[in-house]
Enzyme design. Structure first.
Site, PDB file in Angstrom:
ATOM      1  N   ASP A 167      -6.132   2.762  -3.023  1.00 56.07           N
ATOM      2  CA  ASP A 167      -7.324   2.820  -2.171  1.00 56.07           C
ATOM      3  C   ASP A 167      -7.393   4.105  -1.349  1.00 56.07           C
ATOM      4  OD1 ASP A 167      -5.244   2.030  -0.540  1.00 56.07           O
ATOM      5  OD2 ASP A 167      -6.273   0.275   0.304  1.00 56.07           O
ATOM      6  N   ARG A 168      -6.302   4.868  -1.275  1.00 54.99           N
ATOM      7  CA  ARG A 168      -6.347   6.114  -0.512  1.00 54.99           C
ATOM      8  C   ARG A 168      -6.490   7.321  -1.446  1.00 54.99           C
ATOM      9  NH1 ARG A 168      -2.262   6.011   4.549  1.00 54.99           N
ATOM     10  NH2 ARG A 168      -2.631   3.861   5.193  1.00 54.99           N
ATOM     11  N   ASP A 225      -2.566   6.465  -3.334  1.00 56.16           N
ATOM     12  CA  ASP A 225      -1.425   5.732  -2.778  1.00 56.16           C
ATOM     13  C   ASP A 225      -0.997   4.574  -3.668  1.00 56.16           C
ATOM     14  OD1 ASP A 225      -3.559   4.035  -2.247  1.00 56.16           O
ATOM     15  OD2 ASP A 225      -2.695   3.315  -0.369  1.00 56.16           O
ATOM     16  N   ASP A 258      -1.500   1.349  -3.840  1.00 56.90           N
ATOM     17  CA  ASP A 258      -2.472   0.386  -4.368  1.00 56.90           C
ATOM     18  C   ASP A 258      -3.811   1.015  -4.728  1.00 56.90           C
ATOM     19  OD1 ASP A 258      -2.959   0.830  -1.650  1.00 56.90           O
ATOM     20  OD2 ASP A 258      -3.893  -1.136  -1.380  1.00 56.90           O
ATOM     21  N   SER A 301       0.790  -1.223   0.000  1.00 54.65           N
ATOM     22  CA  SER A 301       0.000   0.000   0.000  1.00 54.65           C
ATOM     23  C   SER A 301       0.826   1.278   0.000  1.00 54.65           C
ATOM     24  CB  SER A 301      -0.959  -0.036   1.184  1.00 54.65           C
ATOM     25  OG  SER A 301      -1.888   1.000   1.072  1.00 54.65           O
ATOM     26  N   HIS A 302       0.730   2.068   1.061  1.00 55.34           N
ATOM     27  CA  HIS A 302       1.401   3.371   1.101  1.00 55.34           C
ATOM     28  C   HIS A 302       2.878   3.234   1.480  1.00 55.34           C
ATOM     29  CE1 HIS A 302       0.094   2.353   5.110  1.00 55.34           C
ATOM     30  NE2 HIS A 302       1.036   3.135   5.585  1.00 55.34           N
ATOM     31  N   LYS A 343     -11.562   0.710   0.560  1.00 54.26           N
ATOM     32  CA  LYS A 343     -11.562   2.131   0.311  1.00 54.26           C
ATOM     33  C   LYS A 343     -11.127   2.361  -1.136  1.00 54.26           C
ATOM     34  CE  LYS A 343      -7.142   2.712   2.825  1.00 54.26           C
ATOM     35  NZ  LYS A 343      -6.907   1.455   3.574  1.00 54.26           N
TER      36      LYS A 343
HETATM   37  C1  VG1 Z   1      -2.928   2.256   8.445  1.00 54.97           C
HETATM   38  C2  VG1 Z   1      -4.056   3.250   8.645  1.00 54.97           C
HETATM   39  C3  VG1 Z   1      -5.392   2.569   8.527  1.00 54.97           C
HETATM   40  C4  VG1 Z   1      -5.478   1.849   7.177  1.00 54.97           C
HETATM   41  C5  VG1 Z   1      -4.296   0.905   7.014  1.00 54.97           C
HETATM   42  C6  VG1 Z   1      -4.246   0.266   5.659  1.00 54.97           C
HETATM   43  O1  VG1 Z   1      -2.970   1.286   9.453  1.00 54.97           O
HETATM   44  O2  VG1 Z   1      -3.951   3.875   9.903  1.00 54.97           O
HETATM   45  O3  VG1 Z   1      -6.414   3.524   8.661  1.00 54.97           O
HETATM   46  O4  VG1 Z   1      -6.671   1.116   7.080  1.00 54.97           O
HETATM   47  O5  VG1 Z   1      -3.076   1.622   7.185  1.00 54.97           O
HETATM   48  O6  VG1 Z   1      -4.221   1.241   4.644  1.00 54.97           O
HETATM   49  P1  VG1 Z   1      -1.995   1.324  10.743  1.00 54.97           P
HETATM   50  O7  VG1 Z   1      -2.274   0.060  11.534  1.00 54.97           O
HETATM   51  O8  VG1 Z   1      -0.609   1.426  10.224  1.00 54.97           O
HETATM   52  O9  VG1 Z   1      -2.380   2.570  11.487  1.00 54.97           O
HETATM   53  V1  VG1 Z   1      -3.428   0.914   3.200  1.00 54.97           V
HETATM   54  O10 VG1 Z   1      -3.934   2.064   2.099  1.00 54.97           O
HETATM   55  O11 VG1 Z   1      -1.798   1.081   3.748  1.00 54.97           O
HETATM   56  O12 VG1 Z   1      -3.773  -0.647   2.880  1.00 54.97           O
HETATM   57 CO    CO Z   2      -3.523   1.557   0.260  1.00 52.86          CO
END
Ligand code: VG1
Ligand code: CO
Length: 543
Positions: A281-282, A277, A279, A113-114, A376
Site C-alpha cells: 500500500d505504500r 512496502d 503489503d 505492513s512495513h 492506499k
Molecule cells: C504509520 C504511518 C501512517 C500509516 C500507518 C499504516 O502509522 O505513520 O501514516 O497509515 O503506519 O501504514 P504510525 O501510527 O506508526 O505513525 V502501513 O503501510 O504500515 O499499514
Molecule cells: Co503498508
C-alpha cells in the site's frame, strides 16, 4: 470434520493500533493468541454466520498458518464463503478491491505492513469493512472489548485446505474460493490508466526500476509493468515475496530502499524508480537524481491527476493526514479544491471517499490513494506517476522544480526515534502538551510560534470525534513541527517528529532538506527536550 468449542480466557493487549493488531510473530503464534483475536473480530462485527469475507496477506512468516486457522474458524462460525488469494496472498489494495468488487461483508488482511517479518519479527492482522477500508475506531473498540471478555472460540478440526489450487472447495458447509490475487487488480488499473500510452512510453526507451523489496507487490508489478506494459524483464527487482522480506525492512524510504536510492543517484540511472512496502500500500518515488518526498508526491499527483483517464473529469476534493506537509493545501487552494486534514491512518479517509467529498488523498508515510479502493495503493501511485511523466514529457526533477516554482516548496522531513522507553516518550509528550497554551508568541531558534495545539478531528460525515491525534506547533512564515507517538510499533515507543518549512523563493528551493530544516529541527529539540528525555542524540530514521 469436527466442530470444536475451545475454552479460552482473555489475553491482554489485543488492542488494534493505527492499522490493525501488530505484535511480535512469536506472540501471535502463542497458545490461543490468534484464535482469541479472530473470535473477537467475529464478535466485533456481529458474527460471521451467512457472511462472505475476503482473506489474504503479504506472505510474511506465519501468513500461511494463520490463513488456515482463520478459514477453520470462519467455517465453525457458519460463514457462507471466504474468497482467498492464492497461497493466502493479497496485497492490501487488492484485498480492498476484492471486498468492494465482490460486495462482501469485509475482509481480513494478514500483514504488519512495513514492519520486518520472520519468526523473531512482526506479524499483524487487520479487518476491513464492506466499503473496503480499515475498520473505524468504533468497530475496533468492539473487537478489543470482545477480546477482554472471551471465554471460548469455535474451530473446525480438519486437514489443511489446498490454497495453491484456484477454485472452490467445501469446508464444513462453507465455500473456500481461491482466486488469482493479481487479476482483478490489473483489471481495475486498466480502467484508470491508459495502458496503450504507457506501453508507448516504455517502447520509446523509457527506463524504470521497481524495487518490490521481496514483498507482495512483486507479482503485481511484474504483471503490470513487465507483462502488460512491456517494460524490459528486470525492471522489477526483488520481485519474489519471501517470508522475511530477504531479511530487510520492507519499508520504502531512502534508508531501507538504499539500493534503489544508490542506483537512482548513480551514473546511468534509469528515468524513474519506485519501491513499495510489505503489503503493497505504500510507495516511494524517485527520479534520476531526484528523491520525491511523499508529501510532495501527493501534491504533484493532485496537480496532474487529470492526465490519467480515471481522473480526467477532475477531483472532487483532496485530503491529507495532519502530519503530511501542506504542499497539498497549496495545490488545492490554487485549483479551488476542498482540502481536508485527517488524523494519521487510512481509516479516516473512508467516510470522505464514500461521501464523494474527495477523490485523492495521502500521507507523509509514503501512502497515496484515491477513490478506486479504500486503502492506499503503491502500484497505483506508480502508474499515476508514469501517466504524468508520459503526459508532460518531463523528467521527475523537472516536474518537481516546476511544481515548487508554481506553488512554493514545503521542505519536509520526518525524524523517527524508535524503541524509545515508553515512559520517557509519554513523559516528553505530556510535558509538551502541558506547555501548549503558553507557547504562542515565544520564539525558539529565531522561529516565532504562531499557534500550538493538540489535533482533534471531527468527521464531517458521521460526526465522530478523534482526540489526541498529535501535537502541532506552527511558526510564523509557514514552518511547523508535529510530534506524535506511533501506533504501529511492537517494541517500546516510536517518537515521530515531523518537520516542515515553506520556501517561496525559487532561488532557494534546491537545498538539502536537512540543511533547509536545520532551524526547525533545532527548535523541535529545544521545545521537547528530545535528547535530554530520550537519551538519543540523533534519530534512527530520517525520511
Ligand atoms: C504509520 C504511518 C501512517 C500509516 C500507518 C499504516 O502509522 O505513520 O501514516 O497509515 O503506519 O501504514 P504510525 O501510527 O506508526 O505513525 V502501513 O503501510 O504500515 O499499514
Ligand atoms: Co503498508
Amino acid at each position: 470434520m469436527e466442530r470444536l468449542t475451545i475454552q479460552t480466557s482473555p489475553i491482554d493487549g489485543q488492542k488494534p493500533g493505527t492499522s490493525g493488531l501488530r505484535k511480535k510473530t512469536r506472540v501471535f503464534m502463542g497458545r490461543h493468541y490468534l484464535e482469541n483475536f479472530v473470535q473477537a473480530i467475529w464478535d466485533g462485527i456481529g458474527g460471521v454466520a451467512g457472511k462472505t469475507l475476503v482473506l489474504g496477506g503479504d506472505g510474511r512468516y506465519f501468513n500461511d498458518r494463520a490463513a488456515q486457522i482463520i478459514l477453520r474458524m470462519a467455517a465453525a462460525s457458519d460463514a457462507a464463503r471466504v474468497i482467498v488469494g492464492q497461497n493466502g496472498l493479497l496485497s492490501t489494495p487488492a484485498a480492498s478491491n476484492l471486498i468492494r468488487k465482490r460486495g462482501t461483508d469485509g475482509g481480513i488482511i494478514l500483514s504488519a505492513s512495513h514492519n520486518p517479518g520472520g519468526i523473531d519479527e512482526d506479524f499483524g492482522i487487520k479487518f476491513n469493512t464492506p466499503n473496503g477500508g480499515p475498520a473505524p475506531a468504533d468497530v475496533t473498540e468492539r473487537m478489543f472489548a470482545a477480546s477482554r471478555e472471551i471465554t471460548e472460540y469455535a474451530i473446525i478440526e480438519t486437514h489443511d485446505i489446498d490454497l495453491a489450487r484456484l477454485g472452490e472447495t467445501d469446508l464444513a458447509g462453507m465455500v473456500v474460493e481461491v482466486v488469482d490475487p493479481v487479476a482483478d487488480y490489473v483489471t481495475l488499473m486498466e480502467q484508470l490508466f491508459d495502458f496503450d500510452r504507457l506501453r508507448a512510453l516504455f517502447a520509446g526507451g523509457f527506463r524504470m526500476r521497481f524495487d518490490a523489496m521481496h514483498a507482495i507487490t512483486g507479482p503485481y508489478a511484474t504483471a503490470i509493468l513487465e507483462e502488460a506494459l512491456g517494460a524490459p524483464p528486470g525492471t522489477v527487482v526483488n520481485g519474489m515475496p519471501s517470508p522475511d522480506f530477504g531479511g530487510g525492512h520492507p519499508d520504502p524510504n531512502p534508508i531501507w530502499a538504499k539500493d534503489l536510492m544508490d542506483v537512482m543517484m548513480g551514473d546511468d540511472a534509469p528515468d524513474f524508480g519506485a519501491a513499495s512496502d510489505g503489503d503493497g500500500d505504500r510507495n516511494m518515488i524517485v527520479g534520476r537524481g531526484a528523491y520525491v518526498t511523499p508529501s510532495d508526491s501527493l501534491a504533484v499527483l493532485a496537480a496532474h491527476a487529470q492526465l490519467a483517464p480515471g481522473y480526467a473529469g477532475g477531483l472532487a476534493g483532496v485530503a491529507r493526514s495532519m502530519p503530511t506537509s501542506r504542499a497539498l493545501d497549496r495545490v488545492a487552494a490554487a485549483r479551488g479544491l476542498d482540502c481536508y486534514e485527517t488524523p494519521t491512518g487510512w481509516k479516516f479517509f473512508g467516510n470522505l471517499l464514500d461521501a464523494g467529498k474527495i477523490t485523492l488523498c495521502g500521507e507523509e508515510s509514503a501512502g497515496t490513494g484515491s477513490d478506486h479502493v479504500r486503502e492506499k495503493d503503491g502500484v497505483w501511485a506508480v502508474l499515476l506517476w508514469l501517466s504524468i511523466l508520459a503526459g508532460t514529457g518531463r523528467s521527475v526533477a523537472e516536474i518537481l522544480a516546476a511544481h515548487w516554482a508554481e506553488f512554493g516548496r514545503n521542505y519536509y522531513s520526518r525524524h523517527d526515534y524508535e524503541a524509545v522507553d515508553s515512559d520517557a516518550a509519554n513523559g516528553l509528550m505530556e510535558a509538551l502538551r502541558a506547555r501548549l497554551p503558553e507557547l504562542p508568541g515565544q520564539s525558539f531558534e529565531n522561529l516565532v510560534i504562531a499557534a500550538a495545539d493538540e489535533f482533534a478531528y471531527d468527521d464531517p460525515v458521521d460526526g465522530s470525534r478523534a482526540e489526541a491525534q498529535g501535537l502541532r506547533i506552527d511558526f510564523d512564515g509557514g514552518a511547523r513541527v508535529v510530534m506524535r507517538l506511533s501506533g504501529t510499533g511492537t517494541e517500546g515507543a516510536t517518537l515521530r517528529v515531523y518537520l516542515e518549512a515553506l520556501e517561496l523563493d525559487p532561488a532557494k528551493q534546491h537545498e538539502d532538506p536537512q540543511a533547509a530544516l536545520a532551524p526547525v529541527i533545532a527548535a523541535a529539540d529545544a521545545l521537547a527536550g528530545i535528547t535530554a528525555r530520550t537519551g538519543r542524540t540523533a534519530p534512527d530514521v530520517r525520511t
